[in-house]
Design a protein around this motif. Structure first.
Motif, mmCIF file in Angstrom:
data_model
loop_
_atom_site.group_PDB
_atom_site.id
_atom_site.type_symbol
_atom_site.label_atom_id
_atom_site.label_comp_id
_atom_site.label_asym_id
_atom_site.label_seq_id
_atom_site.Cartn_x
_atom_site.Cartn_y
_atom_site.Cartn_z
ATOM 1 N N GLY A 129 0.761 -1.272 0.020
ATOM 2 C CA GLY A 129 0.037 -0.115 0.006
ATOM 3 C C GLY A 129 1.013 1.380 -0.069
ATOM 4 N N PRO A 130 0.495 2.488 0.172
ATOM 5 C CA PRO A 130 1.023 3.739 -0.120
ATOM 6 C C PRO A 130 1.910 4.114 1.221
ATOM 7 N N ALA A 131 1.797 3.269 2.363
ATOM 8 C CA ALA A 131 2.494 3.627 3.412
ATOM 9 C C ALA A 131 3.715 2.384 3.745
ATOM 10 N N TRP A 132 3.726 1.625 2.570
ATOM 11 C CA TRP A 132 4.723 0.654 2.325
ATOM 12 C C TRP A 132 6.258 1.367 2.623
ATOM 13 N N ASP A 133 6.884 0.771 3.365
ATOM 14 C CA ASP A 133 8.449 1.394 3.791
ATOM 15 C C ASP A 133 9.457 0.379 3.104
ATOM 16 N N ASP A 134 9.995 0.453 2.089
ATOM 17 C CA ASP A 134 10.939 -0.420 1.627
ATOM 18 C C ASP A 134 12.241 -0.398 2.428
ATOM 19 N N ALA A 135 12.638 0.498 3.212
ATOM 20 C CA ALA A 135 13.640 0.618 4.090
ATOM 21 C C ALA A 135 13.444 -0.428 5.264
ATOM 22 N N LYS A 136 12.248 -1.029 5.599
ATOM 23 C CA LYS A 136 12.321 -1.745 6.755
ATOM 24 C C LYS A 136 11.683 -3.287 6.144
ATOM 25 N N ARG A 137 12.183 -4.066 6.772
ATOM 26 C CA ARG A 137 11.724 -5.572 6.586
ATOM 27 C C ARG A 137 10.395 -5.618 7.080
ATOM 28 N N ARG A 138 9.371 -6.698 6.513
ATOM 29 C CA ARG A 138 8.021 -6.836 6.750
ATOM 30 C C ARG A 138 7.580 -6.880 8.258
ATOM 31 N N ARG A 139 8.428 -7.502 9.257
ATOM 32 C CA ARG A 139 8.057 -7.743 10.610
ATOM 33 C C ARG A 139 8.690 -6.343 11.377
ATOM 34 N N GLU A 140 9.357 -5.461 10.708
ATOM 35 C CA GLU A 140 10.079 -4.592 11.502
ATOM 36 C C GLU A 140 8.820 -3.061 11.153
ATOM 37 N N ARG A 141 7.738 -3.500 10.258
ATOM 38 C CA ARG A 141 7.028 -1.983 9.875
ATOM 39 C C ARG A 141 6.133 -1.611 11.105
ATOM 40 N N THR A 142 6.081 -0.641 11.278
ATOM 41 C CA THR A 142 4.936 0.002 12.171
ATOM 42 C C THR A 142 3.700 -0.444 11.996
ATOM 43 N N GLY A 143 3.179 -0.967 13.225
ATOM 44 C CA GLY A 143 1.891 -1.786 13.274
ATOM 45 C C GLY A 143 2.007 -3.222 13.182
ATOM 46 N N TRP A 144 3.417 -3.908 12.975
ATOM 47 C CA TRP A 144 3.362 -5.281 12.819
ATOM 48 C C TRP A 144 2.762 -6.198 13.847
ATOM 49 N N ASP A 145 2.790 -5.897 15.276
ATOM 50 C CA ASP A 145 2.206 -6.548 16.202
ATOM 51 C C ASP A 145 0.909 -6.532 16.251
ATOM 52 N N ALA A 146 0.142 -5.489 15.902
ATOM 53 C CA ALA A 146 -1.359 -5.234 16.067
ATOM 54 C C ALA A 146 -1.815 -6.180 14.673
ATOM 55 N N HIS A 147 -0.910 -5.763 13.427
ATOM 56 C CA HIS A 147 -1.438 -6.754 12.250
ATOM 57 C C HIS A 147 -1.335 -8.114 12.399
ATOM 58 N N ALA A 148 -0.186 -8.537 13.191
ATOM 59 C CA ALA A 148 -0.150 -10.118 13.529
ATOM 60 C C ALA A 148 -1.073 -10.617 14.375
ATOM 61 N N THR A 149 -1.473 -9.831 15.371
ATOM 62 C CA THR A 149 -2.458 -10.283 16.339
ATOM 63 C C THR A 149 -3.847 -10.319 15.601
ATOM 64 N N LEU A 150 -4.315 -9.357 14.791
ATOM 65 C CA LEU A 150 -5.580 -9.438 14.227
ATOM 66 C C LEU A 150 -5.569 -10.844 13.360
ATOM 67 N N MET A 151 -4.372 -10.998 12.406
ATOM 68 C CA MET A 151 -4.445 -12.116 11.557
ATOM 69 C C MET A 151 -4.481 -13.552 12.299
ATOM 70 N N ASP A 152 -3.761 -13.334 13.496
ATOM 71 C CA ASP A 152 -3.716 -14.738 13.890
ATOM 72 C C ASP A 152 -5.335 -14.950 14.692
ATOM 73 N N GLY A 153 -5.938 -13.906 15.041
ATOM 74 C CA GLY A 153 -7.311 -14.141 15.508
ATOM 75 C C GLY A 153 -8.099 -14.701 14.385
ATOM 76 N N LEU A 154 -7.985 -14.047 13.048
ATOM 77 C CA LEU A 154 -8.874 -14.411 12.124
ATOM 78 C C LEU A 154 -8.366 -16.082 11.730
ATOM 79 N N VAL A 155 -7.313 -16.565 11.982
ATOM 80 C CA VAL A 155 -7.081 -18.070 11.795
ATOM 81 C C VAL A 155 -7.801 -18.886 12.768
ATOM 82 N N ASP A 156 -7.685 -18.357 14.348
ATOM 83 C CA ASP A 156 -8.238 -19.158 15.155
ATOM 84 C C ASP A 156 -9.645 -18.973 15.028
ATOM 85 N N ASP A 157 -10.422 -18.092 14.319
ATOM 86 C CA ASP A 157 -11.866 -18.029 13.993
ATOM 87 C C ASP A 157 -12.195 -18.921 12.863
#
Length: 99
Positions: free
Chosen positions: A12-40
């Protein structure tokens, strides 16, 4: 009715090429939401296509329709910023390895 939906996600427009995927702002919240969608049971499979730092990610989701897919993914803190939904398509499974 489709068995599943295939969701193609792109940078998306806020993608930062200088950072690895798991270093991007909001990674923990993104991962938590996605893990919850898997659990559901909503997300069946998901992850980057090709290189883990690449341009695209793919999700296979179990949903009643495209509206449900878009609504549930809109809760992702990366939605519309770090990631952009490129397509949501029904996918009918004809071949499957036995469990």
């Amino acid at each position: 009715m489709a068995d599943y939906f295939v969701v193609e996600m792109a940078r998306g427009p806020a993608w930062d090429d200088a950072k690895r995927r798991r270093e991007r702002t909001g990674w923990d919240a993104h991962a938590t939401l996605m893990d919850g969608l898997v659990d559901d049971g909503f997300v069946v499979l998901g992850g980057p296509i090709g290189d883990v730092e690449g341009d695209l990610a793919l999700l296979v989701v179990d949903a009643s329709g495209e509206d449900e897919v878009r609504e549930r993914l809109a809760a992702d803190p990366w939605a519309g910023g770090v990631l952009s939904t490129q397509s949501v398509r029904p996918w009918t499974i004809w071949l499957r390895r036995p469990a």
